[in-house]
Scaffold this active site. Structure first.
Site, PDB file in Angstrom:
ATOM      1  N   GLU A 285       0.818  -1.223   0.000  1.00 25.74           N
ATOM      2  CA  GLU A 285       0.000   0.000   0.000  1.00 25.74           C
ATOM      3  C   GLU A 285       0.845   1.264   0.000  1.00 25.74           C
ATOM      4  O   GLU A 285       0.778   2.055   0.944  1.00 25.74           O
ATOM      5  CB  GLU A 285      -0.842   0.048   1.288  1.00 25.74           C
ATOM      6  CG  GLU A 285      -1.812  -1.051   1.489  1.00 25.74           C
ATOM      7  CD  GLU A 285      -2.475  -0.968   2.883  1.00 25.74           C
ATOM      8  OE1 GLU A 285      -2.021  -0.215   3.760  1.00 25.74           O
ATOM      9  OE2 GLU A 285      -3.464  -1.672   3.066  1.00 25.74           O
ATOM     10  N   GLY A 287       1.996   4.995  -0.552  1.00 21.95           N
ATOM     11  CA  GLY A 287       1.373   6.302  -0.790  1.00 21.95           C
ATOM     12  C   GLY A 287       2.450   7.268  -1.247  1.00 21.95           C
ATOM     13  O   GLY A 287       2.632   7.547  -2.429  1.00 21.95           O
ATOM     14  N   ARG A 323       3.320  19.872   6.254  1.00 20.79           N
ATOM     15  CA  ARG A 323       4.348  18.930   6.700  1.00 20.79           C
ATOM     16  C   ARG A 323       5.507  19.599   7.456  1.00 20.79           C
ATOM     17  O   ARG A 323       5.905  19.118   8.511  1.00 20.79           O
ATOM     18  CB  ARG A 323       4.885  18.098   5.525  1.00 20.79           C
ATOM     19  CG  ARG A 323       3.790  17.328   4.759  1.00 20.79           C
ATOM     20  CD  ARG A 323       4.348  16.280   3.832  1.00 20.79           C
ATOM     21  NE  ARG A 323       4.989  15.235   4.584  1.00 20.79           N
ATOM     22  CZ  ARG A 323       6.289  15.122   4.750  1.00 20.79           C
ATOM     23  NH1 ARG A 323       7.121  15.957   4.150  1.00 20.79           N
ATOM     24  NH2 ARG A 323       6.784  14.167   5.496  1.00 20.79           N
ATOM     25  N   CYS A 354      -1.061  33.464   9.999  1.00 16.84           N
ATOM     26  CA  CYS A 354      -0.798  34.204  11.233  1.00 16.84           C
ATOM     27  C   CYS A 354      -0.347  33.259  12.337  1.00 16.84           C
ATOM     28  O   CYS A 354      -1.057  33.044  13.318  1.00 16.84           O
ATOM     29  CB  CYS A 354      -2.063  34.961  11.633  1.00 16.84           C
ATOM     30  SG  CYS A 354      -1.815  35.979  13.063  1.00 16.84           S
TER      31      CYS A 354
HETATM   32  N1  LLP Z   1      -1.328   2.091   4.615  1.00 14.85           N
HETATM   33  C1  LLP Z   1      -1.783   2.572   5.780  1.00 14.85           C
HETATM   34  C2  LLP Z   1      -2.679   1.763   6.571  1.00 14.85           C
HETATM   35  C3  LLP Z   1      -1.399   3.856   6.205  1.00 14.85           C
HETATM   36  O1  LLP Z   1      -1.847   4.319   7.366  1.00 14.85           O
HETATM   37  C4  LLP Z   1      -0.539   4.629   5.397  1.00 14.85           C
HETATM   38  C5  LLP Z   1      -0.138   5.978   5.801  1.00 14.85           C
HETATM   39  C6  LLP Z   1      -0.088   4.086   4.174  1.00 14.85           C
HETATM   40  C7  LLP Z   1      -0.505   2.806   3.822  1.00 14.85           C
HETATM   41  C8  LLP Z   1       0.801   4.826   3.219  1.00 14.85           C
HETATM   42  O2  LLP Z   1       2.035   5.100   3.783  1.00 14.85           O
HETATM   43  P1  LLP Z   1       3.171   5.799   2.875  1.00 14.85           P
HETATM   44  O3  LLP Z   1       3.563   4.816   1.791  1.00 14.85           O
HETATM   45  O4  LLP Z   1       2.606   7.026   2.312  1.00 14.85           O
HETATM   46  O5  LLP Z   1       4.280   6.059   3.828  1.00 14.85           O
HETATM   47  N2  LLP Z   1       1.028  12.789   6.877  1.00 14.85           N
HETATM   48  C9  LLP Z   1       2.276  12.107   7.128  1.00 14.85           C
HETATM   49  C10 LLP Z   1       2.208  10.638   6.731  1.00 14.85           C
HETATM   50  C11 LLP Z   1       1.071   9.892   7.392  1.00 14.85           C
HETATM   51  C12 LLP Z   1       0.961   8.475   6.910  1.00 14.85           C
HETATM   52  C13 LLP Z   1      -0.322   7.862   7.323  1.00 14.85           C
HETATM   53  N3  LLP Z   1      -0.508   6.510   6.900  1.00 14.85           N
HETATM   54  C14 LLP Z   1       3.388  12.846   6.376  1.00 14.85           C
HETATM   55  O6  LLP Z   1       3.117  13.838   5.740  1.00 14.85           O
HETATM   56  O7  LLP Z   1       4.542  12.455   6.464  1.00 14.85           O
END
Ligand code: LLP
Length: 430
Positions: A285, A287, A323, A354
């Site tokens: 998965e 992202g 971020r 602000c």
């Molecule tokens: N699967 C699940 C169940 C997740 O909770 C997440 C991310 C992913 C996959 C994808 O993870 P990735 O491949 O993107 O690392 N807002 C934070 C990141 C929060 C990630 C939340 N879960 C940032 O900007 O670094």
């Protein structure tokens, strides 16, 4: 600075997918998110290829929370991607984008009765986070006269090298079921009327630049798969989650690729499955690693100031990219209209919000900057627009998508009317 191949510099201007960032900023205004669809597809294909070369049954699910634009999800759907969805909204987007329900996994640690109902109605597999949720889902599915496929999210109790706010598989995390309690959870699921446990799921955290922890997680999952298989659970998939990081510091961070990930993780997975005597699908998965570097956030310098240090005050702040404020994240910045000028002067690039913490990039060496310059904030495609807000009553900016030589809006700019449009006048104020 090292740049991925879809970012180039020509005649002093920064180009993305061959398009001049300065011209895009002129045409669409700033702030502006600009995304290369080709880059996203390229990253998706590299996951498919790296995993597919090592194991026959692979499914790549895009973690839709990283970037919720329908055009992008549609582009991935067209290449065969599924999605990890974390809300009814993300589920609907994935279906609208053309993804088949069987390629979706409905995750989430706090689902509402309406979420569970929608999952059952659409025939989507649900990743359960508690026994309470298991029984609620069983009741919803029984009521609907349907059987619902599930996995449990495993908490593998693994320490991972990342920011504490985005480590999700620690023993103390809010997510998942402690790995030792997993067999009991499946036993309970097998006894339910309308539940079919067919998978196991974990996600150990995000922005992880070392592939080793993913192999450790795979080891835990393989152990669990063996126990469950012996209990009579017919596993159709094992989902190892996302989490592969990207080199936000372009010149110094390690840059693990899907190939590095697959080379480390798949052998552990494969050996484990052979020992179990099963060949479930391997799901991942990702992202961030699919979408982060596809996108630049273009922002215009409103003014500069020399106080205790030099500030470049730009028109995008943590309303559009939270971020840096939230995780002290580093994003490279480039002055897009003077991209090859020597880096002579130190600036702190600050947003218009602000709040003292509204800093996009502290203490960066840039060419001398003046009002009107366009600054590109790199690697803004993951958790950028997706985490934006209307704080300070600032309408969100538009998003542009690039495909080959084509350029199109994939989201228009909001107006103040969009902000006030959902507000109601209470009767006593009429
Ligand atoms: N699967 C699940 C169940 C997740 O909770 C997440 C991310 C992913 C996959 C994808 O993870 P990735 O491949 O993107 O690392 N807002 C934070 C990141 C929060 C990630 C939340 N879960 C940032 O900007 O670094």
């Amino acid at each position: 600075m090292k740049l991925p191949h879809h970012l180039t510099i020509k005649n002093g201007h920064l180009l993305i997918n061959g398009q001049d960032c300065v011209a895009l900023a002129e045409k669409y205004g700033t702030p502006l998110y600009v995304t290369s669809e080709d880059r996203v597809v390229e990253q998706f294909e590299s996951y498919k290829k790296a995993l597919g070369a090592r194991y026959p049954k692979v499914q790549v699910l895009f973690a839709a929370k990283a970037n919720g634009n329908l055009a992008l999800i549609r582009a991935l759907a067209a290449k065969g991607a599924g999605a990890d969805v974390f809300s009814s909204g993300e589920l609907q987007l994935a279906l609208d984008a053309g993804m088949a329900p069987e390629k979706l996994l409905f995750n989430g640690s706090s689902k509402t009765p309406a979420d569970l109902k929608l999952a059952v109605e659409k025939g989507v597999t649900v990743s359960l986070d508690s026994l309470d949720e298991l029984h609620q889902l069983d009741a919803v599915a029984t009521e609907a006269g349907k059987t619902v496929k599930v996995s449990f999210r495993v908490n593998p109790a693994l320490e991972v090298p990342t920011h504490p706010k985005i480590a999700t598989g620690l023993a103390t995390s809010k997510f998942g079921i402690p790995h030792k309690e997993i067999p009991a959870a499946y036993k309970e699921a097998l006894a339910c009327t309308s539940i079919l446990p067919v998978g196991i799921h974990c996600h150990i955290g995000s922005q992880i630049l070392d592939v080793e922890p993913f192999a450790r997680a795979a080891e835990v999952m393989v152990r669990i798969a063996k126990e469950l298989t012996e209990m009579g659970v017919k596993l159709e998939f094992i989902d190892l989650g996302g989490g592969l990081g990207i080199p936000y510091h372009h010149d110094t961070d390690p840059a693990p690729t899907p190939e590095d990930y697959a080379a480390k993780v798949v052998p552990v997975f494969k050996a484990g499955m052979e020992a179990c005597g099963i060949t479930p699908e391997l799901w991942v998965e990702p992202g961030r690693s699919l979408v982060a570097d596809s996108t630049v956030l273009l922002t215009r310098v409103n003014s500069t100031k020399k106080a205790h240090k030099r500030f470049a005050n730009v028109d995008a702040g943590f309303n559009l990219l939270i971020r840096p404020a939230m995780y002290d994240s580093y994003h490279e910045v480039i002055v897009a209209n003077r991209a090859d000028a020597p880096l002579t002067t130190e600036y702190t690039v600050t947003g218009p919000i602000c709040e003292t913490g509204d800093i996009l990039a502290p203490d960066r060496k840039l060419p001398e900057v003046t009002a009107g310059d366009i600054i590109a904030v790199l690697d803004a495609g993951a958790y950028g627009y997706a985490m934006s807000s209307q704080y300070n009553s600032r309408p969100r900016c538009p998003e542009v998508l690039l495909h080959g030589t084509e350029v199109a809006l994939m989201r228009r700019a909001e107006s103040v009317g969009d902000i006030t449009g959902t507000m109601e006048r209470p009767p006593w104020q009429k």
